[in-house]
Design a protein around this motif. Structure first.
Motif, short mmCIF file in Angstrom:
data_model
loop_
_atom_site.label_atom_id
_atom_site.label_comp_id
_atom_site.label_asym_id
_atom_site.label_seq_id
_atom_site.Cartn_x
_atom_site.Cartn_y
_atom_site.Cartn_z
N SER A 160 -16.90 -0.48 0.72
CA SER A 160 -15.87 -0.36 1.76
C SER A 160 -16.30 0.64 2.84
N LYS A 161 -16.11 0.26 4.09
CA LYS A 161 -16.40 1.12 5.24
C LYS A 161 -15.12 1.72 5.83
N GLU A 306 -10.25 -5.59 5.69
CA GLU A 306 -11.54 -5.44 5.03
C GLU A 306 -11.40 -5.64 3.52
N LEU A 307 -10.35 -5.07 2.92
CA LEU A 307 -10.16 -5.20 1.48
C LEU A 307 -9.93 -6.66 1.08
N ALA A 308 -9.21 -7.40 1.92
CA ALA A 308 -9.00 -8.82 1.63
C ALA A 308 -10.33 -9.57 1.60
N LEU A 309 -11.19 -9.28 2.55
CA LEU A 309 -12.50 -9.94 2.58
C LEU A 309 -13.36 -9.53 1.39
N LEU A 310 -13.36 -8.24 1.07
CA LEU A 310 -14.14 -7.79 -0.07
C LEU A 310 -13.61 -8.38 -1.37
N GLY A 311 -12.28 -8.51 -1.48
CA GLY A 311 -11.71 -9.10 -2.68
C GLY A 311 -12.14 -10.54 -2.86
N ALA A 312 -12.15 -11.29 -1.75
CA ALA A 312 -12.60 -12.69 -1.82
C ALA A 312 -14.07 -12.76 -2.21
N GLU A 313 -14.89 -11.87 -1.66
CA GLU A 313 -16.31 -11.87 -2.01
C GLU A 313 -16.52 -11.53 -3.49
N LEU A 314 -15.75 -10.60 -4.01
CA LEU A 314 -15.90 -10.23 -5.42
C LEU A 314 -15.47 -11.38 -6.34
N GLN A 315 -14.46 -12.14 -5.93
CA GLN A 315 -14.06 -13.29 -6.75
C GLN A 315 -15.13 -14.36 -6.74
N GLN A 316 -15.77 -14.56 -5.60
CA GLN A 316 -16.85 -15.56 -5.55
C GLN A 316 -18.05 -15.10 -6.39
N ALA A 317 -18.32 -13.81 -6.37
CA ALA A 317 -19.45 -13.30 -7.14
C ALA A 317 -19.15 -13.23 -8.63
N ASN A 318 -17.88 -13.20 -8.99
CA ASN A 318 -17.48 -13.12 -10.40
C ASN A 318 -16.44 -14.21 -10.68
N ASP A 322 -9.63 -12.81 -12.19
CA ASP A 322 -8.56 -12.55 -11.22
C ASP A 322 -8.47 -13.62 -10.13
N PRO A 323 -8.40 -14.89 -10.49
CA PRO A 323 -8.29 -15.91 -9.44
C PRO A 323 -6.99 -15.77 -8.66
N GLY A 324 -7.13 -15.80 -7.35
CA GLY A 324 -5.94 -15.72 -6.50
C GLY A 324 -5.43 -14.32 -6.24
N HIS A 325 -6.00 -13.32 -6.89
CA HIS A 325 -5.55 -11.95 -6.65
C HIS A 325 -6.01 -11.50 -5.26
N SER A 326 -5.17 -10.71 -4.62
CA SER A 326 -5.51 -10.15 -3.31
C SER A 326 -5.50 -8.64 -3.41
N ILE A 327 -6.44 -8.00 -2.73
CA ILE A 327 -6.50 -6.55 -2.71
C ILE A 327 -5.86 -6.06 -1.42
N VAL A 328 -4.92 -5.13 -1.54
CA VAL A 328 -4.17 -4.64 -0.39
C VAL A 328 -4.16 -3.12 -0.41
N ALA A 329 -3.87 -2.55 0.75
CA ALA A 329 -3.73 -1.10 0.89
C ALA A 329 -2.33 -0.78 1.39
N ALA A 330 -1.79 0.32 0.93
CA ALA A 330 -0.46 0.75 1.34
C ALA A 330 -0.47 2.25 1.55
N GLU A 331 0.41 2.73 2.40
CA GLU A 331 0.51 4.17 2.63
C GLU A 331 0.84 4.89 1.34
N LEU A 332 0.25 6.05 1.15
CA LEU A 332 0.53 6.83 -0.05
C LEU A 332 2.00 7.21 -0.12
N ARG A 333 2.60 7.59 1.02
CA ARG A 333 4.01 7.95 1.02
C ARG A 333 4.88 6.79 0.55
#
Length: 875
Positions: A160-161, A306-318, A322-333
Motif C-alpha cells: 500500500s502507498k 487503492e485498497l479495493a484494487l489491492l484486495g482484488a489483486e490478492l483474491q486473484q493471486a490466492n 475470501d471470494p467477494g470480500h472487499s477491503i475498505v478504510a474508515a476513519e478511526l473516530r
C-alpha cells in the motif's frame, strides 16, 4: 444617539484651539508694535510644528472622549443592573419561576452536550488523529465487517502507498495469577510499531520496542494505568516484576500513560505479537485489526480505492480465499464511536426542544410582567427615557435572570453528568472523556445568553410598544392586554404545546417500542438460569483433559441442591461475540462473491434442553458425538428455512469456514431460533457443534436451578475449584440480568426521552395555566357584569374551557404534524414500532389535551365564584 452622531469632531476642536492660540499670540505681538502679517508669522514660529502638535492634541482628545464614553456606558450599565436587581427582588415569584425553569433547561442541555462533546467532538488522544484509519473487510451478503487475515495485512503493509505506517492488533484474553487468585484480563497483541503510531507513552518504565517481538526475546508486557492502580496499588516497583499470564512468566516493562486506552477503555495489557503463529498464516482466518496513518497528500477516499484494487489483486493471486470480500478504510473516530452518534444527537435534539419550550414559557411570563409594568414604563418614558434605554433595561433584567439560571443550570449539569456517566450503557465509547470542561462551559454560557436574548426580546418590545401618552391618559384604570398582545401570548402557548407534543409522541413511541422489546420471544427461558465463565489454562489442560473436565462437569454440579440441569457453550445467548465463517453446502455452489456466512458455537450435550430450546427436526447431541466417526452439527430454524426452504436440512453436509481446513459436518437436527446477538437482533443463521469435536478451554456454563440462581453461585464456584484452586471462574450472573443488560441502551434512551417529554409537558401545562389565570384576571370585570346580569356560572366555565380547548386543539394539530416530521430521527431507535403508530399518537394527544383542560379547570372554577358587586366596586 443624537449626542453620539452630532457631537463636535475632535479634529474641529483641535483646529479651533490652535487657531485661537495663534490669534491671541498675534494680538499680543501687534500690541508690541508688529504688523499683523509679521505678528502672525512670529506666532506660528513660536508655536512650533503645528502638524505634530495637532496630532498629539487629537490623540489626547480622542482618548479622553473614548474614556468618557466608556465611563458613561459603564455607569448606565451599573444603573441598569442595580435597577434590574431591585425590580426582580420585588417580583420573587416571577424571578423564582424563571430562574428555576431556565436552570432545568440549561442543565439538561448542557448535560447532553457534555456527553456529545466527550464522545463525538473531543479530540482523540492520538497524534494526527484525523489521519488515522482502520482497515476492514466487508462481505456483500453480511452486515458486519470482518477483521483481516494476517497474510492479507502483511501484503497491504508491503504494497500500500496510501499509508506511511500500517500496524495491527489482535485482542485476546489471558489468565493472570496473583498468589492463589486467578482472574481473566483483556490483552492486546500488537505489532512492533503500534505504540509509536498511536503516540502511546509510558507513565512508568517504557513502551514496547521492535526487539520485544523477536523469537528469542524474553516475554514482556505493558500494563494499563487503570490495572496498575487497581491491581498493583500504583507501585512504581512493578517495573521489572515477573507476573504469571496463562501460567507463563512475563516481565512488566512499562505502565501506559493514563490517556492511552486503545483500542478501548477495558484493555488491561499489551504484549508483542511477534512472528505469526502457524494458524495465523491461513488467509481464511480473520483476526487482525489494522490501523494506519494516511500518507501525506492522500485522502481516505483515495486510500479506499487503492485498497479495493489491492484486495482484488490478492483474491486473484490466492483463488478460493475470501471470494467477494472487499477491503475498505474508515476513519478511526467513526470506528471508535460506532453507532452511538445518531442516538446521542437525537437525545441532544430532544433536550434542546425542552429548552426551547422553557424559553417560550419564560417569554410568556415576562410578557405578563411587562404588561403589568406599563404604567411604570409610561412614567419613565414621559420623564425622558428613550425607547432604546427602556429596551436595554428589559434586556438587562432578562440577562440577570439568564445568568442566574445559567449558573444554577451548570451546577445541575455537573451533578447530571456524574449521574449520567454511571447510568450510561457499557457500550458507550470514550466515557472517560465525558467531563464538564472549557468548551462545555463556553457552550453553556452561549446557550444562556442566547436563551436570555430570546425570551427577553418579546417583553422588551411589548414594554415599549405602547405610547406614553396613551398609557398616562389611562392612569387609574387597569392596564389590560389588547387583541394583539392576547394573540401573542396565545401563540406562545400554542408553540409550547406543539413542541411538547413532538417530544411526548417521541417518548410514547419509545415506550411502546421498549414494551414490545420486553415481550419478544427470546427462543429460550432465561428464568432461574445461572451463568459463569470457566477458563482452563492451556499449560495445565491438554485437549483430552479439557474434554474430560467439561464432560464430567454436569454430574459434579448436579450434586449441589437446587441444580436441575447443567450445560456449557462457547458464547451465551443475547451476548454477541459469535464466531463467523463462510458456509459451504455439499453439492451446492453459490455465486462468486455471494458466499453466505453463518455463526458457529461449541456446546455440551443437553445445551438445548437446559435452555429450553425446542427441537424442531432430527435429533439432539448425545455423549457419543465425540468426533470419533462422522462429525455432526445442528442448525437453527432460520438457517434451515433460508437454505432448505422446500426440503429437510437433516442429512445434508456442510462446512463452516475455509474449505481446505475444515471437515464436512452432517446436519443431525434443527432447533428453534435463539436471539444470540441481542434481544433486538433477529436470529441469524446459526450452527452448533459438540465441544468434543473441537475442544476449547474457555466455556460459559449454564445452570438451571429450582430457585434463585445467584443463591447457588458460591456453592457452584466452590465445586469448580475443589480440584483446581487456581481455576479462573468469572462473569458470574443470572441470565435475566444478561437479558436486561442487552436492552440497556434502549432502556437508557427510553428513560431519557420520557423524562424530556414529561418535562416538556410540565412546562407547557404551566404555560397554559399561566395564560388561563392571566386571562381570567383581565376579564374579572366582564365576568362580574355577566354574573350581575344573570349569566349562569356554568356558561362562564364553558366559555373559559372552550378557549383553552381551542388553543389545545391548535397545539395538538400542529404537534401531530411536527411529530410526523420530527420522529423520523427515531426510526433506527424503534423496535417493532413505526412512527405512524396510532396508539402513540392518540395517547400523547389525550394526555396533553387532558392535562391542559384539567389545569385550566381550577382557575376557571375560581372565576365563576367571584362576587359581582365586589368586582364592580374594585373596578
Amino acid at each position: 444617539m443624537r449626542g453620539f452622531f452630532l457631537r463636535p469632531k475632535v479634529e474641529d476642536k483641535v483646529r479651533d484651539e490652535l487657531e485661537f492660540h495663534v490669534q491671541m499670540r498675534s494680538r499680543e505681538l501687534i500690541a508690541q508694535g508688529m504688523t499683523p502679517e509679521r505678528a502672525r508669522d512670529e506666532a506660528l514660529r513660536r508655536l512650533g510644528d503645528a502638524e505634530q502638535l495637532g496630532s498629539k492634541l487629537r490623540s489626547l482628545g480622542t482618548g479622553r472622549e473614548r474614556r468618557n464614553r466608556v465611563g458613561q456606558w459603564l455607569t448606565e450599565v451599573r444603573q441598569d443592573l442595580w435597577f434590574a436587581l431591585r425590580t426582580l427582588r420585588r417580583m420573587p415569584a416571577v424571578t423564582g419561576v424563571v430562574i428555576g425553569s431556565l436552570a432545568l433547561g440549561i442543565g439538561g442541555t448542557t448535560t447532553m452536550f457534555t456527553v456529545v462533546s466527550g464522545v463525538l467532538l473531543s479530540e482523540l488522544p492520538f497524534p494526527n488523529a484525523d489521519r488515522l484509519a482502520v482497515i476492514q473487510e466487508i462481505v456483500p451478503t453480511e452486515v458486519p465487517r470482518w477483521e483481516l487475515a494476517y497474510p492479507t495485512f502483511a501484503d497491504l503493509r508491503e504494497r500500500s502507498k496510501s499509508f506511511d505506517r500500517l500496524e495491527a492488533y489482535l485482542p485476546n484474553s489471558v489468565n493472570f495469577t496473583d498468589g492463589e487468585e486467578t482472574v481473566p484480563l483483556s490483552v492486546v497483541m500488537v505489532t512492533e510499531g503500534f505504540f509509536s503510531l498511536l503516540g502511546g507513552t509510558a507513565a512508568q518504565g517504557r513502551i514496547l520496542a521492535a526487539a520485544d517481538g523477536a523469537p528469542t526475546a524474553p516475554a514482556v508486557v505493558v500494563i494499563s494505568h487503570r490495572l496498575w492502580r487497581s491491581r498493583f496499588g500504583s507501585d512504581p516497583k512493578v517495573i521489572g516484576r515477573v507476573i504469571q499470564l496463562d501460567d507463563k512468566p512475563v516481565v512488566v516493562v512499562g505502565v501506559a500513560a493514563p490517556a492511552f486506552r486503545f483500542p478501548d477503555e477495558t484493555v488491561d495489557l499489551w504484549v508483542p505479537l511477534g512472528p505469526p503463529q502457524p494458524w495465523m498464516l491461513n488467509r481464511a482466518v480473520h483476526v487482525m485489526h489494522p490501523v494506519g496513518r494516511l500518507a501525506a497528500g492522500r485522502s481516505l477516499a483515495a486510500a479506499g480505492r487503492e485498497l479495493a484494487l489491492l484486495g482484488a489483486e490478492l483474491q486473484q493471486a490466492n483463488p478460493g480465499t475470501d471470494p467477494g470480500h472487499s477491503i475498505v478504510a474508515a476513519e478511526l473516530r467513526a470506528s471508535i464511536v460506532g453507532n452511538v452518534r445518531p442516538t446521542l444527537f437525537v437525545l441532544l435534539g430532544a433536550v434542546a426542544l425542552v429548552l426551547l419550550i422553557v424559553a417560550v414559557n419564560i417569554g410568556g411570563v415576562l410578557l405578563t410582567s411587562a404588561i403589568s409594568r406599563q404604567s411604570e414604563v409610561a412614567v419613565r418614558s414621559a420623564l425622558g427615557a428613550g425607547s432604546g434605554r427602556l429596551v436595554r433595561q428589559f434586556l438587562t433584567e432578562s440577562a440577570v435572570l439568564a445568568l442566574g439560571g445559567g449558573i444554577l443550570g451548570v451546577a445541575l449539569a455537573v451533578i447530571g453528568v456524574r449521574w449520567l456517566v454511571h447510568a450510561l450503557p457499557p457500550d458507550i465509547p470514550r466515557a472517560s472523556a465525558i467531563v464538564v470542561n472549557g468548551p462545555v462551559l463556553i457552550f453553556a454560557l452561549a446557550t444562556t445568553m442566547l436563551t436570555g436574548l430570546l425570551f427577553g426580546l418579546v417583553p422588551a418590545w411589548r414594554g415599549v410598544s405602547t405610547s406614553a401618552e396613551t398609557l398616562l391618559h389611562s392612569s387609574g384604570a387597569r392596564v389590560t392586554d389588547g387583541r394583539r398582545q392576547r394573540r401573542l401570548r396565545q401563540g406562545l402557548v400554542v408553540a409550547q404545546l406543539v413542541v411538547a407534543q413532538v417530544l411526548l409522541v417521541s417518548a410514547a413511541l419509545m415506550l411502546i417500542s421498549f414494551h414490545r422489546l420486553q415481550q419478544v420471544d427470546l427462543g429460550f427461558d432465561p428464568d432461574r438460569l445461572l451463568t459463569m465463565t470457566v477458563s482452563l489454562p492451556r499449560t495445565r489442560y491438554s485437549v483430552e483433559r479439557t474434554v474430560a473436565f467439561y464432560e464430567q462437569l454436569p454430574d459434579r454440579l448436579r450434586q449441589v441442591p437446587g441444580v436441575l440441569a447443567v450445560s456449557a457453550s462457547s458464547t451465551l445467548p443475547v451476548s454477541g461475540g459469535e464466531a463467523r465463517g463462510d458456509l459451504n453446502i455439499e453439492g451446492r455452489t453459490f455465486p462468486a462473491g455471494r458466499t453466505p456466512a453463518v455463526t458457529f458455537r461449541r456446546v455440551l450435550p443437553n445445551y438445548f434442553r437446559t435452555l429450553g430450546v425446542p427441537l424442531v427436526e432430527g435429533r439432539d447431541f448425545t455423549p457419543a458425538d465425540r468426533g470419533a466417526g462422522d462429525l455432526v452439527i445442528m442448525i437453527n430454524q432460520s438457517m434451515a428455512k433460508r437454505f432448505w426452504p422446500n426440503g429437510t436440512a437433516v442429512g445434508s453436509r456442510i462446512k463452516v469456514g475455509p474449505l481446505e481446513n475444515n471437515p464436512w459436518l452432517t446436519v443431525i437436527g434443527v432447533i428453534g431460533d435463539v436471539r444470540n446477538i441481542s434481544v433486538d437482533s433477529d436470529p441469524d443463521p446459526s450452527t452448533y457443534e459438540p465441544l468434543a469435536q473441537r475442544p476449547r478451554g474457555t466455556m460459559n456454563l449454564l445452570i438451571r436451578t429450582s430457585g434463585d440462581p445467584m443463591a447457588l453461585a458460591s456453592a457452584v464456584r466452590r465445586i469448580l475449584r475443589s480440584e483446581d484452586a487456581g481455576l479462573p471462574v468469572y462473569n458470574i450472573g443470572a441470565m435475566t440480568d444478561r437479558v436486561s443488560g442487552s436492552i440497556g441502551p434502549r432502556r437508557f434512551n427510553t428513560v431519557l426521552l420520557t423524562v424530556f417529554g414529561a418535562l416538556a409537558v410540565v412546562v407547557a401545562v404551566i404555560g397554559m395555566w399561566g395564560l388561563t389565570t392571566h386571562s381570567i384576571v383581565e376579564r374579572r370585570r366582564e365576568f362580574g357584569v355577566r354574573l350581575a346580569l344573570g349569566a349562569a356560572p356554568r356558561a362562564l366555565l364553558f366559555d373559559i374551557l372552550g378557549g383553552t380547548a381551542r388553543l389545545a386543539g391548535l397545539g395538538l394539530v400542529g404537534g401531530l404534524a411536527g411529530a410526523w416530521l420530527a420522529t423520523g430521527w427515531l426510526d433506527r431507535l424503534l423496535f417493532g414500532t413505526q412512527r405512524t403508530d396510532v396508539g402513540a399518537l392518540l395517547a400523547a394527544s389525550a394526555v396533553l389535551a387532558g392535562l391542559a383542560l384539567v389545569v385550566a379547570l381550577v382557575p376557571a372554577r375560581t372565576a365563576t365564584r367571584v362576587d359581582p358587586m365586589r368586582v364592580l366596586r374594585e373596578e
